[in-house]
Design a protein around this motif. Structure first.
Motif, PDB file in Angstrom:
ATOM      1  N   ARG A  19       0.779  -1.131   0.112  1.00 40.58           N
ATOM      2  CA  ARG A  19      -0.163  -0.212  -0.162  1.00 40.58           C
ATOM      3  C   ARG A  19       0.746   1.132   0.070  1.00 40.58           C
ATOM      4  O   ARG A  19       0.629   2.394  -0.786  1.00 40.58           O
ATOM      5  N   VAL A  20       1.844   1.133   0.729  1.00 43.45           N
ATOM      6  CA  VAL A  20       2.918   2.236   0.680  1.00 43.45           C
ATOM      7  C   VAL A  20       3.307   2.722  -0.681  1.00 43.45           C
ATOM      8  O   VAL A  20       3.404   3.917  -1.244  1.00 43.45           O
ATOM      9  N   LEU A  21       3.908   1.572  -1.405  1.00 50.19           N
ATOM     10  CA  LEU A  21       4.492   1.684  -2.667  1.00 50.19           C
ATOM     11  C   LEU A  21       3.227   2.211  -3.743  1.00 50.19           C
ATOM     12  O   LEU A  21       3.491   2.985  -4.470  1.00 50.19           O
ATOM     13  N   TRP A  22       2.192   1.522  -3.449  1.00 46.56           N
ATOM     14  CA  TRP A  22       0.949   1.879  -4.235  1.00 46.56           C
ATOM     15  C   TRP A  22       0.567   3.509  -4.233  1.00 46.56           C
ATOM     16  O   TRP A  22       0.123   4.155  -4.910  1.00 46.56           O
ATOM     17  N   GLY A  23       0.996   4.027  -3.008  1.00 43.96           N
ATOM     18  CA  GLY A  23       0.513   5.349  -2.564  1.00 43.96           C
ATOM     19  C   GLY A  23       1.605   6.218  -3.523  1.00 43.96           C
ATOM     20  O   GLY A  23       1.280   7.495  -3.534  1.00 43.96           O
ATOM     21  N   PHE A  24       2.524   5.844  -4.013  1.00 47.27           N
ATOM     22  CA  PHE A  24       3.302   6.723  -4.912  1.00 47.27           C
ATOM     23  C   PHE A  24       3.221   6.088  -6.306  1.00 47.27           C
ATOM     24  O   PHE A  24       3.579   6.918  -7.422  1.00 47.27           O
ATOM     25  N   MET A  25       2.801   5.000  -6.560  1.00 46.93           N
ATOM     26  CA  MET A  25       2.611   4.373  -8.132  1.00 46.93           C
ATOM     27  C   MET A  25       1.535   4.098  -8.566  1.00 46.93           C
ATOM     28  O   MET A  25       1.281   3.779  -9.782  1.00 46.93           O
ATOM     29  N   GLY A  26       0.251   4.249  -7.716  1.00 45.26           N
ATOM     30  CA  GLY A  26      -0.990   3.588  -8.238  1.00 45.26           C
ATOM     31  C   GLY A  26      -1.867   4.677  -8.652  1.00 45.26           C
ATOM     32  O   GLY A  26      -1.433   5.713  -9.363  1.00 45.26           O
ATOM     33  N   SER A  27      -3.339   4.305  -8.748  1.00 46.97           N
ATOM     34  CA  SER A  27      -4.222   5.268  -9.307  1.00 46.97           C
ATOM     35  C   SER A  27      -4.272   6.615  -8.423  1.00 46.97           C
ATOM     36  O   SER A  27      -3.750   6.745  -7.499  1.00 46.97           O
ATOM     37  N   THR A  28      -4.945   7.631  -9.051  1.00 42.65           N
ATOM     38  CA  THR A  28      -5.189   8.894  -8.683  1.00 42.65           C
ATOM     39  C   THR A  28      -5.481   8.933  -7.144  1.00 42.65           C
ATOM     40  O   THR A  28      -4.668   9.513  -6.252  1.00 42.65           O
TER      41      THR A  28
ATOM     42  N   ALA B 200      -5.518   6.674  -5.035  1.00 43.63           N
ATOM     43  CA  ALA B 200      -4.596   5.646  -4.078  1.00 43.63           C
ATOM     44  C   ALA B 200      -3.240   6.633  -3.599  1.00 43.63           C
ATOM     45  O   ALA B 200      -2.890   6.185  -2.424  1.00 43.63           O
ATOM     46  N   ARG B 201      -3.011   7.487  -4.331  1.00 44.63           N
ATOM     47  CA  ARG B 201      -1.925   8.146  -4.167  1.00 44.63           C
ATOM     48  C   ARG B 201      -1.851   9.288  -2.893  1.00 44.63           C
ATOM     49  O   ARG B 201      -2.899   9.772  -2.718  1.00 44.63           O
ATOM     50  N   PHE B 202      -0.781   9.198  -2.190  1.00 39.81           N
ATOM     51  CA  PHE B 202      -0.655   9.883  -0.866  1.00 39.81           C
ATOM     52  C   PHE B 202      -0.949  11.462  -1.260  1.00 39.81           C
ATOM     53  O   PHE B 202      -1.497  12.174  -0.536  1.00 39.81           O
ATOM     54  N   SER B 203      -0.179  11.993  -2.654  1.00 43.71           N
ATOM     55  CA  SER B 203      -0.546  13.328  -3.088  1.00 43.71           C
ATOM     56  C   SER B 203      -2.001  13.709  -3.097  1.00 43.71           C
ATOM     57  O   SER B 203      -2.026  15.008  -3.220  1.00 43.71           O
ATOM     58  N   SER B 204      -2.933  12.878  -3.370  1.00 43.97           N
ATOM     59  CA  SER B 204      -4.181  13.139  -3.638  1.00 43.97           C
ATOM     60  C   SER B 204      -5.051  13.277  -2.277  1.00 43.97           C
ATOM     61  O   SER B 204      -6.308  14.061  -2.218  1.00 43.97           O
ATOM     62  N   PHE B 205      -4.434  12.965  -1.067  1.00 43.88           N
ATOM     63  CA  PHE B 205      -5.499  13.106   0.022  1.00 43.88           C
ATOM     64  C   PHE B 205      -4.684  13.447   1.161  1.00 43.88           C
ATOM     65  O   PHE B 205      -5.140  13.705   2.443  1.00 43.88           O
ATOM     66  N   ILE B 206      -3.172  13.487   1.254  1.00 51.26           N
ATOM     67  CA  ILE B 206      -2.536  14.337   2.523  1.00 51.26           C
ATOM     68  C   ILE B 206      -2.442  15.669   2.248  1.00 51.26           C
ATOM     69  O   ILE B 206      -1.933  16.354   1.273  1.00 51.26           O
ATOM     70  N   ARG B 207      -3.244  16.393   3.248  1.00 50.26           N
ATOM     71  CA  ARG B 207      -3.420  17.938   3.200  1.00 50.26           C
ATOM     72  C   ARG B 207      -2.788  18.408   4.420  1.00 50.26           C
ATOM     73  O   ARG B 207      -2.280  17.918   5.318  1.00 50.26           O
TER      74      ARG B 207
END
Length: 228
Positions: free
Chosen positions: A61-70, A72-79
């Motif tokens: 999941r950590v890796l998918w948070g950088f390589m996955g779908s929109t 799934a990415r940390f950049s889409s939900f870490i505010r």
């Protein structure tokens, strides 16, 4: 008479299969870990298996948070703290949610739970019950440190229970007060948004890439454990 299309719900894909597989797989592993340690005698081997599976899922999941779908990415939900605090100020409003993916509070909950579960699984590798069961890496750290990590492993479980209770409470709060069903999208992958909602463009990575990544993570975790 023409229909008012703006009043119709809009169904969009929110969660890919890898995220949903991770979510429910992790839930099964947690229940299996608890049951094998607390409910059944002579089941600690299954407790270890559940711990290995948890570690694989977390790392994936950590890796998918950088390589996955929109979504799934940390950049889409870490505010930022300010954005999260502003969002928290809207919780008293009982309107249907229009959030695509994790909201700011939910995003930070994901991060905290990933960290806690990783620590739980990681300390389990070095733990020992001083009777018949020990983690595969316990002999690397000696009895004193192993005992310390075993205590941390046990205490972390209580914190995880509190986090899971908070998570379930939040899901129920959103379902019955905010009129936002968070469970169905995590099963089907699709969410109904209020009519007129403009959904941002989402990119979904192929499941084949996810399967390859999951397989590599599994090999990376299980092969070293099996040969120590």
């Amino acid at each position: 008479m023409s229909k008012n299309t703006t009043s119709l719900n809009v169904k969009i894909k929110v969660w890919d299969f890898p995220v949903r597989f991770f979510h429910w797989g992790l839930a099964i592993c947690f229940v299996a870990s608890w049951a094998s340690a607390e409910l059944f005698d002579n089941a600690m081997q299954y407790h270890l298996y559940a711990g290995y599976a948890t570690l694989v899922l977390i790392l994936f999941r950590v890796l998918w948070g950088f390589m996955g779908s929109t979504t799934a990415r940390f950049s889409s939900f870490i505010r930022s703290f300010a954005t999260t605090l502003k969002y928290a100020g809207t919780l008293h409003k009982p309107h249907p949610g229009q959030q695509i993916g994790h909201n700011p509070l939910g995003g930070w909950m994901v991060v905290v739970m990933l960290g806690m579960l990783f620590a739980q699984a990681g300390t389990g590798l070095f733990s020992s019950d001083d009777v018949a069961t020990q983690g595969p890496l316990a002999f690397w750290v000696g009895d004193t440190l192993s005992d310390t990590l075993s205590g941390i492993h046990q205490q972390l479980f209580n914190f995880l229970l509190a986090l899971i209770g908070l998570h379930i409470s939040a899901v129920l709060f959103y379902r019955f007060f905010k009129h936002d069903n968070l469970i169905s999208p995590m099963i089907t992958g699709y969410k109904d948004l209020p009519g007129g909602t403009s959904a941002p463009p989402l990119h979904f990575v192929s499941n084949g890439r996810a399967f390859l990544l999951f397989g590599l993570v599994m090999i990376g975790v299980l092969v070293p454990i099996s040969i120590v």
